[in-house]
Scaffold this motif. Structure first.
Motif, PDB file in Angstrom:
ATOM      1  N   GLU A  74      -2.697   6.389   0.172  1.00  0.00           N
ATOM      2  CA  GLU A  74      -2.298   4.767   0.225  1.00  0.00           C
ATOM      3  C   GLU A  74      -2.137   4.479   1.913  1.00  0.00           C
ATOM      4  N   PRO A  75      -2.489   3.250   2.239  1.00  0.00           N
ATOM      5  CA  PRO A  75      -2.382   3.223   3.794  1.00  0.00           C
ATOM      6  C   PRO A  75      -0.913   3.073   4.124  1.00  0.00           C
ATOM      7  N   GLY A  76      -0.571   3.045   5.458  1.00  0.00           N
ATOM      8  CA  GLY A  76       0.747   3.072   5.845  1.00  0.00           C
ATOM      9  C   GLY A  76       1.389   4.274   6.181  1.00  0.00           C
ATOM     10  N   GLU A  77       2.450   4.429   6.436  1.00  0.00           N
ATOM     11  CA  GLU A  77       3.375   5.396   6.760  1.00  0.00           C
ATOM     12  C   GLU A  77       3.448   6.436   5.763  1.00  0.00           C
ATOM     13  N   ALA A  87     -14.709   7.689  -1.240  1.00  0.00           N
ATOM     14  CA  ALA A  87     -13.492   8.096  -0.506  1.00  0.00           C
ATOM     15  C   ALA A  87     -13.636   7.198   0.422  1.00  0.00           C
ATOM     16  N   ALA A  88     -14.767   6.825   1.182  1.00  0.00           N
ATOM     17  CA  ALA A  88     -15.094   5.943   2.301  1.00  0.00           C
ATOM     18  C   ALA A  88     -14.838   4.491   1.919  1.00  0.00           C
ATOM     19  N   LEU A  89     -15.379   4.134   0.624  1.00  0.00           N
ATOM     20  CA  LEU A  89     -15.011   2.852   0.053  1.00  0.00           C
ATOM     21  C   LEU A  89     -13.438   2.548  -0.157  1.00  0.00           C
ATOM     22  N   TRP A  90     -12.810   3.556  -0.500  1.00  0.00           N
ATOM     23  CA  TRP A  90     -11.331   3.442  -0.840  1.00  0.00           C
ATOM     24  C   TRP A  90     -10.762   3.157   0.687  1.00  0.00           C
ATOM     25  N   GLU A  91     -10.997   3.988   1.762  1.00  0.00           N
ATOM     26  CA  GLU A  91     -10.496   3.756   2.893  1.00  0.00           C
ATOM     27  C   GLU A  91     -10.707   2.375   3.705  1.00  0.00           C
ATOM     28  N   ARG A  92     -11.944   1.857   3.136  1.00  0.00           N
ATOM     29  CA  ARG A  92     -12.163   0.485   3.769  1.00  0.00           C
ATOM     30  C   ARG A  92     -11.557  -0.586   3.197  1.00  0.00           C
ATOM     31  N   GLY A  93     -10.796  -0.287   1.802  1.00  0.00           N
ATOM     32  CA  GLY A  93     -10.317  -1.243   1.064  1.00  0.00           C
ATOM     33  C   GLY A  93     -10.996  -2.277   0.603  1.00  0.00           C
TER      34      GLY A  93
END
Length: 133
Positions: free
Chosen positions: A98-101, A127-133
């Motif tokens: 998940e993004p964030g802290e 995973a790159a697709l996930w990171e781009r959101g």
């Protein structure tokens, strides 16, 4: 993690597999290691469905890529003996954070059917697709 996004990640991995010349199976799991989406390319290996799902589950359970886990479970490694029925400890599984802290694990992708390098490349595409959101 939702079905629509998980299916898009499967498709990204399959497209990378076509570029790599590999026939793969792709599994996307949620934070609990439960299967959300799965795709198997025509003529992909028979063991791919269980290995892809196992790699995704292992990545969630250990919060790390299966490529990074592999040396740790080898003889002499800190986690030697960990591999078993459910854990698949060679490259192709990547946790999705998940993004964030908090960087909690939201799920994982697992790919099997090509060489380890091909499986990793396909999982990285998803995973790159996930990171781009």
């Amino acid at each position: 993690m939702n079905l629509e996004f998980a299916l898009r990640m499967c498709e990204a991995a399959v497209k990378q597999a076509a570029r790599e010349g590999a026939l793969v199976s792709v599994a996307v799991v949620d934070a609990g290691g439960h299967l959300v989406a799965f795709q198997r390319m025509d003529d992909a290996e028979i063991s791919g469905p269980s290995l892809a799902s196992g790699k995704a589950y292992t990545s969630v359970a250990r919060r790390m890529s299966t490529a990074d886990l592999a040396p740790l479970v080898a003889p002499g490694g800190d986690l030697y003996g960990l591999a078993g029925d459910r854990y698949v400890c060679f490259g192709g599984g990547i946790p999705l954070l998940e993004p964030g802290e908090s960087r909690r694990v939201a799920g994982a992708v697992g790919v099997s059917g090509g060489t380890v390098a091909q499986d990793v490349a396909c999982a990285e595409a998803a995973a790159a697709l996930w990171e781009r959101g």
